[in-house]
Scaffold this active site. Structure first.
Site, PDB file in Angstrom:
ATOM      1  CB  THR A 277      -0.938   0.029   1.221  1.00  0.00           C
ATOM      2  OG1 THR A 277      -1.833  -1.086   1.149  1.00  0.00           O
ATOM      3  CG2 THR A 277      -1.760   1.311   1.247  1.00  0.00           C
ATOM      4  CG  PHE A 279       0.270   4.723   3.644  1.00  0.00           C
ATOM      5  CD1 PHE A 279      -0.877   4.840   4.416  1.00  0.00           C
ATOM      6  CD2 PHE A 279       0.770   3.456   3.395  1.00  0.00           C
ATOM      7  CE1 PHE A 279      -1.518   3.725   4.930  1.00  0.00           C
ATOM      8  CE2 PHE A 279       0.140   2.321   3.909  1.00  0.00           C
ATOM      9  CZ  PHE A 279      -1.008   2.467   4.671  1.00  0.00           C
TER      10      PHE A 279
END
Length: 402
Positions: A277, A279
């Protein structure tokens, strides 16, 4: 409406009025285009050309605290955090008080409860920070704007689940600047109360992205049960522990299992071990772009002249050998549909979009400045969301355990 930017500016006419641009159409070398101080660069990160004040109507209320049933199962009510020693998430309340004095310790807002992957991302971005949980993405933005936090760390895309669209919309709605990025390997675990076996389960809960990232593995484990979406992965673990739900499992991190006293029934259940992921770190002020290390720049733009404009915009980067790492389209909330009258075939309707682009170049580089100068000529709205260092740290799938 006039926007003032750098001293060397020129104006051009559009149907939205007179606009001041940071780019000179008669000179593409950007002499002095990027200032030597934070004030100049902050000005160049402002909205370049638009009367767009908000991409979300006032009547629209973000309610991420509701839980959506994935397959028709009844929704849940999340209970308070089990361990009262854990920090309680900030909520959308009208009377947020000023942030307390905290010396040199950086306060970083994230969405979720302790044990969430966003908390791990905040720790990776700022190892000595004080992580501040927020119950909604919107609250994390507000926490920085209202000086309750110094930074916010929020997910924008996942290698399996794709983009987190809510945060793309909020990037445009708020005036925070992207000052960095973190790529966090995500290592999912199936968590249950101690002593529970998979035969007892009739439901699996987690964040929608986590559910989609583990769909195939859950089927292979024989868990053909109801799957329900909640606000965040750690919140799912907290719900099971708070309510003693022996018929429910959560998909969350190993740290969440430790915090909430759960057992890891299955480890590493993501469908792809290379599950990452991305960010972004947000701040009230931008950082000054540099050229001594790899940088990435994020922009958002809109146009009103059809799809051919998008080709011209992309060509501005291709011509200068600038690599694009991301392109995302989101509905233009102020003008979602463009109608074109044609007496022969009636009225043609086209959806209108805002386009988000990430490209590998620093705004301190002339080629990036010149590319945006050309993009400015084709667009009705252009905003630099941030120019920031790329995350170049090596990683392995097991890093997501933290």
């Amino acid at each position: 409406m006039k926007h003032k930017f750098l001293q060397r500016s020129s104006s051009r006419k559009t149907r939205t009025g007179t606009i001041q641009c940071i780019y000179r159409s008669d000179s593409r070398n950007f002499t002095g285009g990027i200032g030597l101080n934070r004030t100049d660069w902050q000005s160049s990160c402002a909205i370049l050309a638009s009367n767009v004040v908000s991409q979300q109507p006032e009547t629209e209320k973000a309610n991420n605290s509701e839980i959506a049933a994935v397959n028709g199962h009844k929704t849940l009510d999340l209970a308070p955090i089990v361990d009262q020693n854990l920090p309680k998430p900030l909520s959308l309340i009208p009377d947020l008080s000023p942030a307390p004095m905290h010396g040199n310790q950086l306060r970083v807002a994230y969405q979720g409860v302790p044990g969430a992957y966003s908390e791990a991302a905040a720790g990776k971005a700022y190892p000595k920070c004080e992580a501040i949980p927020c119950d909604q993405f919107e609250v994390a933005f507000q926490a920085v704007e209202l000086w309750l936090a110094d930074r916010a760390v929020l997910p924008v895309e996942n290698s399996l689940g794709g983009s987190i669209h809510r945060n793309y919309d909020l990037l445009l709605r708020h005036r925070l600047h992207i000052v960095g990025e973190v790529q966090l390997p995500v290592h999912h675990c199936l968590l249950v109360l101690p002593g529970v076996r998979k035969e007892y389960l009739n439901r699996v809960i987690s964040h929608p992205q986590a559910l989609s990232q583990c769909e195939l593995t859950l089927t292979k484990l024989g868990l053909n049960v109801a799957r329900e979406a909640v606000d965040d992965t750690a919140g799912a673990a907290e719900f099971i522990a708070s309510n003693n739900r022996r018929d429910t499992a959560a998909i969350a991190s190993a740290r969440a299992a430790e915090l909430y006293g759960l057992q890891i029934l299955a480890d590493g259940i993501q469908d792809d071990l290379g599950n990452v992921t991305r960010f972004v770190m947000l701040a009230r002020e931008p950082i000054i772009p540099r050229t001594d290390r790899p940088f990435k720049t994020s922009i958002v733009f809109a146009h009103d002249k059809g799809t051919s404009v998008l080709f011209k915009v992309l060509s501005a980067f291709a011509f200068r050998n600038i690599s694009l790492t991301k392109i995302e389209s989101r509905p233009h909330r102020n003008c979602p549909i463009r109608c074109v009258d044609d007496a022969n075939v009636g009225t043609a309707k086209h959806f209108e979009y805002m386009f988000y682009i990430d490209f590998e170049a620093s705004m301190a580089e002339p080629r990036a400045q010149n590319a945006l100068a050309e993009v400015q000529e084709f667009t009705s709205f252009l905003r630099v969301l941030g120019s920031y260092p790329m995350d170049m740290t090596p990683w392995s799938p097991r890093n997501g355990d933290e």
